[in-house]
Design a protein around this motif. Structure first.
Motif, PDB file in Angstrom:
ATOM      1  N   UNK A  26       0.832  -1.208   0.000  1.00  0.00           N
ATOM      2  CA  UNK A  26       0.000   0.000   0.000  1.00  0.00           C
ATOM      3  C   UNK A  26       0.864   1.254   0.000  1.00  0.00           C
ATOM      4  N   UNK A  27       2.015   1.194   0.649  1.00  0.00           N
ATOM      5  CA  UNK A  27       2.879   2.381   0.764  1.00  0.00           C
ATOM      6  C   UNK A  27       3.652   2.691  -0.509  1.00  0.00           C
ATOM      7  N   UNK A  83      -7.073   1.633   3.638  1.00  0.00           N
ATOM      8  CA  UNK A  83      -5.752   2.268   3.505  1.00  0.00           C
ATOM      9  C   UNK A  83      -5.363   2.422   2.043  1.00  0.00           C
ATOM     10  N   UNK A  84      -5.655   1.413   1.240  1.00  0.00           N
ATOM     11  CA  UNK A  84      -5.332   1.487  -0.184  1.00  0.00           C
ATOM     12  C   UNK A  84      -6.107   2.618  -0.859  1.00  0.00           C
ATOM     13  N   UNK A  85      -7.378   2.736  -0.556  1.00  0.00           N
ATOM     14  CA  UNK A  85      -8.191   3.803  -1.135  1.00  0.00           C
ATOM     15  C   UNK A  85      -7.674   5.175  -0.699  1.00  0.00           C
ATOM     16  N   UNK A  86      -7.364   5.287   0.578  1.00  0.00           N
ATOM     17  CA  UNK A  86      -6.856   6.564   1.098  1.00  0.00           C
ATOM     18  C   UNK A  86      -5.532   6.938   0.439  1.00  0.00           C
ATOM     19  N   UNK A  87      -4.755   5.930   0.029  1.00  0.00           N
ATOM     20  CA  UNK A  87      -3.466   6.169  -0.613  1.00  0.00           C
ATOM     21  C   UNK A  87      -3.587   6.409  -2.114  1.00  0.00           C
ATOM     22  N   UNK A  88      -4.816   6.489  -2.609  1.00  0.00           N
ATOM     23  CA  UNK A  88      -5.028   6.794  -4.019  1.00  0.00           C
ATOM     24  C   UNK A  88      -4.977   5.594  -4.942  1.00  0.00           C
ATOM     25  N   UNK A  89      -5.123   4.393  -4.380  1.00  0.00           N
ATOM     26  CA  UNK A  89      -5.069   3.188  -5.203  1.00  0.00           C
ATOM     27  C   UNK A  89      -6.480   2.640  -5.422  1.00  0.00           C
ATOM     28  N   UNK A 137     -18.349   4.382   0.833  1.00  0.00           N
ATOM     29  CA  UNK A 137     -18.254   5.804   1.175  1.00  0.00           C
ATOM     30  C   UNK A 137     -16.811   6.269   1.057  1.00  0.00           C
ATOM     31  N   UNK A 138     -15.866   5.432   1.506  1.00  0.00           N
ATOM     32  CA  UNK A 138     -14.445   5.767   1.384  1.00  0.00           C
ATOM     33  C   UNK A 138     -14.021   5.825  -0.074  1.00  0.00           C
ATOM     34  N   UNK A 166     -11.843   6.501  -5.647  1.00  0.00           N
ATOM     35  CA  UNK A 166     -11.225   5.218  -5.944  1.00  0.00           C
ATOM     36  C   UNK A 166     -12.270   4.211  -6.384  1.00  0.00           C
ATOM     37  N   UNK A 167     -11.812   3.118  -6.961  1.00  0.00           N
ATOM     38  CA  UNK A 167     -12.697   2.072  -7.448  1.00  0.00           C
ATOM     39  C   UNK A 167     -12.454   0.782  -6.681  1.00  0.00           C
TER      40      UNK A 167
END
Length: 442
Positions: free
Chosen positions: A70-71, A94-100, A119-120, A126-127
């Motif tokens: 994810x990082x 975490x992946x969505x928040x990181x733009x993935x 919602x996230x 993100x998808x």
């Protein structure tokens, strides 16, 4: 901005994760041609390090920590295949928040955290793709979400669990008792050592909740799905239902949708022997989706297994990769979800159905009359009565009871439940009645 290479991070290398790597190793040139971009499996996160395959001439990097995947800012798509609620939920968020973007085969995390995850996804643009979460290799998610987008979905029903269908197939075709059929399913790899998620209907309820949420654009919680398990279905009843009534038992998930009202349930059901579902055997799954414009659409195929499930996961990756490569990913949501939408869950006790009831009666006068009077008091109309003289269900041999089968007309669930509860006080009944709903699936 267009991308020349789409980087993929795989988290989880169990049966499905290994299948995904096998598909990439075997079919990479075909996948890239169809996706229209270069695909690179850059990471594999797994608890156990094993030899990683060469994919496109290079091996993925290995890590035991999913956070490394994810990082990495170069990773475009995270593939979550670890299962369970945690850490899968944290990983996806975490992946969505990181733009993935994310693809997952995890029905448990989606059904339980649908609102939070989507919602996230909306907030992060993100998808989240999840074809493999329901039906293994059967494209029912794409079918409902994209192929039937012009429709109001009014009913979804199906054989959602391969394990229970395998058990019922072995019982019906080979005369196996339930414990033996369950052991056969475990030996064939279709049932876990602890099969409760399958035979108690949890797995099917999660899948039905996902499909109903997708169809309504709201959130149908797993707790909102009325659920009954497979245990208690007797071999005698299966034989009698087919021979005398032309009915076949299947373990179904059914969701009736009327605007914002939803009635979702999972339970054994007797269906007509000429319905297409009657010929769905072993680990195969099948779904009917009824749309107001298209009518009935049927989906059928293998609902489990490494290759069918990996097929669905890789298809999701390709859908996402096309959008990432074209600079379009996240501009429009994949799932239409309205967090403010309030769905009304129908009260099961008010819904009507036909019912198959088997009472185990001791051979004494007046027992049948007492049973029919009990049903009459609750305004349950009887369609037919069958008494098999000289034929005893295995469960009744010790108690020397005679089976009496009553088929009702459509009757409210609540009235039937109350009558069955009161039947325990009827003198001359040797055991609790067997109760299975009948549905023509029309």
């Amino acid at each position: 901005m267009k991308r020349g290479t789409v980087n993929i991070g795989l988290v989880g290398r169990g049966v499905v994760g290994s299948g995904v790597l096998d598909v990439f190793e075997k079919n990479l040139p075909v996948l890239e041609a169809k996706a229209g971009t270069r695909l690179r499996v850059s990471w594999v996160a797994s608890r156990h390090r094993r030899n990683l395959p060469l994919i496109g001439g290079e091996r993925p990097r290995y890590t035991a920590n999913w956070r490394d995947v994810v990082a990495d800012p170069a990773v475009d798509i995270v593939v979550e295949l670890i299962g369970g609620e945690e850490p899968a939920r944290t990983l996806i968020l975490s992946a969505l928040k990181s733009g993935k973007h994310v693809t997952t085969a995890n029905k448990a995390v989606l059904a339980t955290h649908w609102q939070e995850i989507f919602s996230a996804a909306q907030a992060a643009r993100g998808l989240v793709y999840f074809e493999a979460a329901v039906g293994g290799g059967i494209p029912v998610i794409q079918g409902v979400n994209e192929g039937l987008a012009a429709n109001r979905i009014e009913r979804i029903y199906g054989i959602l669990n391969g394990t229970t269908n395998y058990i019922l197939t072995r019982m019906a075709e080979e005369g196996l008792k339930f414990p033996a059929a369950l052991k056969a399913a475990q030996a064939a790899g279709f049932a876990e050592a602890d099969p409760s998620a399958d035979i108690d209907g949890i797995d099917a309820a999660q899948k039905l909740a996902i499909l109903a949420s997708l169809a309504t654009t709201g959130w149908v919680r797993v707790a909102d799905v009325h659920r009954e398990g497979l245990t208690g279905l007797d071999q005698w009843d299966m034989n009698f239902a087919l021979r005398r009534l032309g009915l076949v038992p299947k373990f179904l998930g059914i969701a009736d949708i009327d605007g914002d009202s939803v009635f979702a349930r999972v339970h054994p059901t007797l269906i007509p022997e000429n319905h297409p579902f009657a010929n769905v055997r072993h680990e195969y799954n099948a779904f009917f989706v009824h749309g107001d414009a298209v009518g009935d659409v049927m989906f059928y195929g293998k609902g489990a297994g490494a290759w069918p499930t990996a097929s669905a996961v890789v298809s999701d990756i390709m859908y996402l990769a096309r959008q990432v490569a074209g600079g379009m990913a996240g501009r429009m949501p994949y799932v239409t979800f309205d967090a403010q939408k309030k769905l009304e869950m129908a009260d099961p006790s008010t819904r009507s159905a036909r019912h198959y009831l088997r009472f185990s009666a001791q051979d004494r006068p007046g027992v049948l009359a007492s049973v029919t009077q009990l049903l009459s008091r609750h305004e349950i109309s009887i369609a037919s009565v069958h008494q098999e003289n000289g034929v005893v269900a295995e469960s009744d041999v010790v108690k020397k009871a005679v089976p009496i089968v009553i088929v009702t007309h459509a009757a409210p669930e609540g009235a039937v439940a109350t009558a069955l509860k009161e039947s325990r006080r009827v003198r001359g009944l040797a055991r609790r009645p067997v109760h299975v709903r009948i549905d023509s699936l029309k």
